[in-house]
Write an enzyme that holds these catalytic residues in place. Sequence first.
Site, PDB file in Angstrom:
ATOM      1  N   TYR A 156       0.830  -1.213   0.000  1.00  0.00           N
ATOM      2  CA  TYR A 156       0.000   0.000   0.000  1.00  0.00           C
ATOM      3  C   TYR A 156       0.866   1.266   0.000  1.00  0.00           C
ATOM      4  O   TYR A 156       0.694   2.161  -0.834  1.00  0.00           O
ATOM      5  CB  TYR A 156      -0.915  -0.022   1.231  1.00  0.00           C
ATOM      6  CG  TYR A 156      -1.767   1.206   1.405  1.00  0.00           C
ATOM      7  CD1 TYR A 156      -2.835   1.457   0.559  1.00  0.00           C
ATOM      8  CD2 TYR A 156      -1.504   2.129   2.419  1.00  0.00           C
ATOM      9  CE1 TYR A 156      -3.627   2.587   0.718  1.00  0.00           C
ATOM     10  CE2 TYR A 156      -2.292   3.254   2.585  1.00  0.00           C
ATOM     11  CZ  TYR A 156      -3.351   3.483   1.735  1.00  0.00           C
ATOM     12  OH  TYR A 156      -4.127   4.603   1.892  1.00  0.00           O
ATOM     13  N   LYS A 160       1.365   4.461  -2.735  1.00  0.00           N
ATOM     14  CA  LYS A 160       1.010   5.847  -2.394  1.00  0.00           C
ATOM     15  C   LYS A 160       2.201   6.781  -2.561  1.00  0.00           C
ATOM     16  O   LYS A 160       2.039   7.949  -2.939  1.00  0.00           O
ATOM     17  CB  LYS A 160       0.451   5.900  -0.970  1.00  0.00           C
ATOM     18  CG  LYS A 160      -0.920   5.246  -0.842  1.00  0.00           C
ATOM     19  CD  LYS A 160      -1.951   5.946  -1.721  1.00  0.00           C
ATOM     20  CE  LYS A 160      -3.352   5.418  -1.537  1.00  0.00           C
ATOM     21  NZ  LYS A 160      -4.355   6.185  -2.301  1.00  0.00           N
TER      22      LYS A 160
HETATM   23  N1  LIG Z   1      -9.111   6.422   5.493  1.00  0.00           N
HETATM   24  C1  LIG Z   1      -7.854   6.720   5.722  1.00  0.00           C
HETATM   25  O1  LIG Z   1      -7.372   6.719   6.854  1.00  0.00           O
HETATM   26  C2  LIG Z   1      -6.947   7.080   4.569  1.00  0.00           C
HETATM   27  C3  LIG Z   1      -5.685   7.575   4.888  1.00  0.00           C
HETATM   28  C4  LIG Z   1      -4.832   7.926   3.872  1.00  0.00           C
HETATM   29  C5  LIG Z   1      -5.229   7.772   2.552  1.00  0.00           C
HETATM   30  N2  LIG Z   1      -6.447   7.269   2.257  1.00  0.00           N
HETATM   31  C6  LIG Z   1      -6.809   7.134   0.857  1.00  0.00           C
HETATM   32  O2  LIG Z   1      -8.002   7.841   0.617  1.00  0.00           O
HETATM   33  C7  LIG Z   1      -8.717   7.223  -0.458  1.00  0.00           C
HETATM   34  C8  LIG Z   1     -10.132   6.945   0.004  1.00  0.00           C
HETATM   35  O3  LIG Z   1     -10.069   6.066   1.110  1.00  0.00           O
HETATM   36  P1  LIG Z   1     -11.311   5.801   2.064  1.00  0.00           P
HETATM   37  O4  LIG Z   1     -10.772   5.662   3.428  1.00  0.00           O
HETATM   38  O5  LIG Z   1     -12.385   6.785   1.753  1.00  0.00           O
HETATM   39  O6  LIG Z   1     -11.676   4.329   1.560  1.00  0.00           O
HETATM   40  P2  LIG Z   1     -13.085   3.610   1.351  1.00  0.00           P
HETATM   41  O7  LIG Z   1     -12.738   2.162   1.331  1.00  0.00           O
HETATM   42  O8  LIG Z   1     -14.090   4.117   2.318  1.00  0.00           O
HETATM   43  O9  LIG Z   1     -13.516   4.088  -0.119  1.00  0.00           O
HETATM   44  C9  LIG Z   1     -12.787   3.685  -1.258  1.00  0.00           C
HETATM   45  C10 LIG Z   1     -13.754   3.543  -2.409  1.00  0.00           C
HETATM   46  O10 LIG Z   1     -12.975   3.161  -3.568  1.00  0.00           O
HETATM   47  C11 LIG Z   1     -13.724   2.189  -4.276  1.00  0.00           C
HETATM   48  N3  LIG Z   1     -12.840   1.343  -5.078  1.00  0.00           N
HETATM   49  C12 LIG Z   1     -11.956   0.430  -4.621  1.00  0.00           C
HETATM   50  N4  LIG Z   1     -11.377  -0.190  -5.640  1.00  0.00           N
HETATM   51  C13 LIG Z   1     -11.906   0.320  -6.786  1.00  0.00           C
HETATM   52  C14 LIG Z   1     -11.716   0.063  -8.163  1.00  0.00           C
HETATM   53  N5  LIG Z   1     -10.873  -0.892  -8.584  1.00  0.00           N
HETATM   54  N6  LIG Z   1     -12.420   0.778  -9.067  1.00  0.00           N
HETATM   55  C15 LIG Z   1     -13.303   1.729  -8.633  1.00  0.00           C
HETATM   56  N7  LIG Z   1     -13.527   2.006  -7.340  1.00  0.00           N
HETATM   57  C16 LIG Z   1     -12.839   1.306  -6.417  1.00  0.00           C
HETATM   58  C17 LIG Z   1     -14.431   1.358  -3.205  1.00  0.00           C
HETATM   59  O11 LIG Z   1     -15.536   0.653  -3.710  1.00  0.00           O
HETATM   60  C18 LIG Z   1     -14.799   2.443  -2.188  1.00  0.00           C
HETATM   61  O12 LIG Z   1     -16.101   2.943  -2.414  1.00  0.00           O
HETATM   62  C19 LIG Z   1      -7.942   5.961  -0.823  1.00  0.00           C
HETATM   63  O13 LIG Z   1      -7.133   6.217  -1.948  1.00  0.00           O
HETATM   64  C20 LIG Z   1      -7.094   5.707   0.405  1.00  0.00           C
HETATM   65  O14 LIG Z   1      -5.916   4.998   0.108  1.00  0.00           O
HETATM   66  C21 LIG Z   1      -7.325   6.923   3.249  1.00  0.00           C
END
Ligand SMILES: NC(=O)c1ccc[n+]([C@@H]2O[C@H](COP(=O)([O-])OP(=O)(O)OC[C@H]3O[C@@H](n4cnc5c(N)ncnc54)[C@H](O)[C@@H]3O)[C@@H](O)[C@H]2O)c1
Length: 257
Positions: A156, A160
Amino acid sequence: MANRLDGKIAVVTGAGSGIGQGAAIALAGAGAKVLCVDLNESAANATASSCGGAASALDLAADDAGDAIVAAAHAAFGPVDILVQSAGVAVQKSFLNTTAADYDFCYSVNQRGLALATRATAADMIASGAAKRGGGRIINIASVSGRRGSVDRAAYGSTKAAVINLTQVMATELGPLGITANCVSPGPVNTAMVEAAHTAASRAAWNDAVPMGRYGSVDEIVAAILFLASPAASYINGLCMDVDGGYAGAGLQYAGE
Ligand SMILES: NC(=O)c1ccc[n+]([C@@H]2O[C@H](COP(=O)([O-])OP(=O)(O)OC[C@H]3O[C@@H](n4cnc5c(N)ncnc54)[C@H](O)[C@@H]3O)[C@@H](O)[C@H]2O)c1
């Protein structure tokens, strides 16, 4: 009014949940027409209904996802002005246990999928003259796991880190064409992704490592996305904006004298 997005057309990937869902609703609230893209069709539809947008269910890992996004945006609203790439997947395993399949899974969505979908959307922005409409905007969601080397984030975190560099490449190549590219690097935020991955022990470790001593909220991440999409951010290009309570910048932490 400087930060209104009336008349703009936005695409948000990962709009079915968490940060992407919040971003889609906020962009629509600022006046944009929003195409909500997600692998999960019912979740994409639900976000689209809640923000008066349109939905497109597709897999960002597919080779033709970018073309499908552009076609769906044109069918619903017209050429794209703003692209927010929030779709992402995570694997939480030690470096020694991370498999080829784990690397392929994270890479296919977080790096390759993001890159190819952005390429198609940026080409649409250029062909449609987004520069003359105030400029195209690309906002990628990176992560603190791409800024620092944390435990259990080999697949992961390295994807990133690639997003941060790829954003700089996009900024350098697309800036002359009237498109800015920036990323937002969130700290830990309570979303479906985190609910599935964080344990009591890792939550305590995050709270200790973040100088502000807590997780962020979706709204706190979305505020940065909305700013970078707004006219006020017109000269910001190639930035990795840490929205992480001070985590990425922190050194030694203790009570002090
Ligand atoms: N939540 C955290 O703490 C956090 C921290 C740092 C970065 N992020 C990043 O923020 C972004 C959003 O994360 P989140 O926490 O809202 O996650 P989440 O899991 O709540 O939402 C992610 C969404 O992406 C969709 N998705 C996954 N694979 C896919 C694909 N192949 N094609 C289309 N859609 C797809 C999923 O269905 C989901 O609705 C991500 O890129 C994640 O890496 C999150």
